[in-house]
Design a protein around this motif. Structure first.
Motif, short mmCIF file in Angstrom:
data_model
loop_
_atom_site.label_atom_id
_atom_site.label_comp_id
_atom_site.label_asym_id
_atom_site.label_seq_id
_atom_site.Cartn_x
_atom_site.Cartn_y
_atom_site.Cartn_z
N SER A 40 2.82 28.90 -30.97
CA SER A 40 4.21 28.87 -30.51
C SER A 40 4.32 29.26 -29.04
O SER A 40 5.10 28.68 -28.29
N THR A 44 5.66 26.73 -25.94
CA THR A 44 6.82 27.03 -25.08
C THR A 44 6.42 27.28 -23.63
O THR A 44 7.10 26.83 -22.71
N TYR A 59 12.52 26.18 -28.50
CA TYR A 59 12.25 26.82 -29.78
C TYR A 59 12.50 25.84 -30.93
O TYR A 59 11.76 25.82 -31.92
N GLN A 65 7.17 32.08 -35.03
CA GLN A 65 7.60 32.28 -33.65
C GLN A 65 7.67 33.76 -33.28
O GLN A 65 8.28 34.13 -32.28
N ILE A 77 6.66 34.86 -29.70
CA ILE A 77 7.68 34.70 -28.65
C ILE A 77 8.57 35.94 -28.62
O ILE A 77 8.84 36.51 -27.55
N GLY A 81 14.34 27.63 -36.34
CA GLY A 81 14.19 27.50 -34.88
C GLY A 81 15.54 27.40 -34.19
O GLY A 81 15.79 28.03 -33.17
N TYR A 124 17.34 30.76 -34.30
CA TYR A 124 16.92 31.67 -33.23
C TYR A 124 17.69 31.38 -31.94
O TYR A 124 18.10 32.29 -31.21
N GLN A 125 17.87 30.08 -31.65
CA GLN A 125 18.57 29.71 -30.42
C GLN A 125 20.05 30.07 -30.48
O GLN A 125 20.63 30.49 -29.47
#
Length: 410
Positions: free
Chosen positions: A30, A34, A41, A237, A240, A365, A368-369
């Motif tokens: 991950s 990125t 993400y 993830q 990150i 994903g 998370y954003q």
């Protein structure tokens, strides 16, 4: 005894080199996607979703094939070849396609990762579990070397990440070459249990299909979806999130490499004692223990306030991952026909996680954003905790397989 010892040593070596290859790429995937490739993400989640799709497509098939082959090495040869081709695929196919088109790149990466690790881990674990039961050694004592291999691969990759990331991938391919040698030299010779398996009536598709009629199979799969899949998707993830606690992401990646190496060594130590622990408290209680640890780690990640606390929470993984694998295999042996152990493992354990990850990876994903890591972790941890509590009721306490329930299902 000599043949049994040889089976054990070759199993140890296979796990060692297989997971060196895993450690050279998977923990940093991950972060690499990125930072180096520069995708979002949500697109990282897409890569994991394609990985899960490929794994879902092949895991049931490979489980059935493994039970048909019993001790023959066809699937082990396939894994060794795939790992050997790691660097060429990663450098000359996966990375360029991601930069041209994310969907094509995610598909190319998903095919490879799905075969190599999405299905590959289950294939080698199911195979060596059969060998261990036939040869009279504890699976966990061999699988411990997988933890050592993963620690070595992760440590080396952490050093190479800031120098030349392609060297990480070539190291994985070198481990694949060693795997080819190990598979070539492996000659499985079984004792009485193996002889009875070889003389048994060949497994048929109808035998595998009867699993779908068993409630205990679906309860076991539900545990793996609600706890295992949620936890695995959370962990995808995590690198990150972890790097956010440091002054730079490069420093975060370096420390993450050290920590993951230590955690994997902890996995290996725990794996040595895991068979004794699971035998002592029973497979069901061991699975519940793992569910509680996983739920605690996910929720605890949301409460971390600095590098020390998030690192301690990361180390919790070492106290459950090894136990989970041993507990799952012993639960399968105690509750299902041993002739179908690979099928149950690859469908009930591996397939259940992969299938649900198809929907979870991309969705989480985006979560998370939109919500941030902290709020997302509270939601995910609560889901895992609920499924763990539900499993107190649904999982079976059996420690020894009794054939009558399977026969009744025909």
């Amino acid at each position: 005894m000599i043949d049994s010892n040889k089976n054990y040593y070759m199993s140890c070596l296979f796990f060692l080199f297989f997971f060196i290859g895993w450690g050279c790429c998977y923990p940093y995937l991950s972060l690499w996607l990125t930072e180096t490739i520069g995708i979002s993400y949500g697109d990282v989640g897409l890569v994991y979703s394609f990985t899960a799709i490929i794994a879902v497509c092949v895991q049931p098939l490979f489980g059935f094939i493994s039970d048909k082959l019993i001790y023959r090495k066809n699937l082990m040869w396939m894994l060794a070849i795939i790992i050997t081709l790691f660097a060429p695929w990663w450098i000359y196919v996966f990375a360029p396609l991601l930069k041209i088109n994310v969907i094509l790149g995610a598909l190319a990466g998903g095919i490879y990762i799905g075969l190599a690790y999405g299905a590959g881990c289950g294939i080698c674990e199911a195979y060596i579990d059969k060998v261990s039961r036939a040869s009279g050694f504890e699976f966990g004592r061999a699988r411990m070397f997988g933890g050592i291999g993963a620690a070595i691969g992760t440590f080396v990759a952490g050093k190479l990440y800031g120098i030349d990331q392609n060297l990480m991938f070539w190291t994985a391919s070198a481990a694949g070459v060693c795997l080819l040698f190990v598979v070539w030299k492996t000659r499985v010779k079984t004792q009485s249990q193996g002889v009875s398996l070889n003389k048994a009536k060949p497994v048929t598709f109808a035998d595998a299909a009867t699993l779908l009629k068993l409630k205990k199979f679906w309860f076991f799969a539900a545990y793996m979806v609600g706890v295992g899949a949620v936890y695995e998707t959370y962990d995808q993830q995590f690198a990150i999130y972890y790097s956010h606690f440091f002054e730079s992401k490069a420093r975060g990646a370096e420390v993450f490499g050290y920590l993951t190496t230590g955690q994997i060594f902890l996995d290996a130590i725990v794996m040595f004692f895991a068979p004794w622990f699971v035998n002592k408290i029973g497979p069901k209680n061991a699975l519940l223990y793992c569910g509680l640890i996983m739920s605690l780690r996910i929720i605890g990640s949301a409460w971390a306030v600095g590098p020390v606390s998030i690192s301690l929470i990361k180390l919790l993984h070492g106290f459950e991952s090894s136990v989970l694998l041993v507990a799952a295999l012993k639960y399968i042996t105690a509750n299902f026909n041993p002739l179908l152990s690979a099928t149950v493992y690859l469908i009930g354990f591996q397939f259940s996680k992969s299938f649900s990850s198809i929907f979870l990876s991309t969705g989480i994903g985006h979560m998370y954003q939109n919500m941030g890591f902290t709020s997302s972790y509270i939601v995910l941890g609560s889901i895992a905790l609920c499924f763990t509590l539900l499993s107190f009721i649904t999982l079976d306490k059996a420690r020894v397989f009794i054939a009558q329930p399977v026969a009744a299902a025909h």
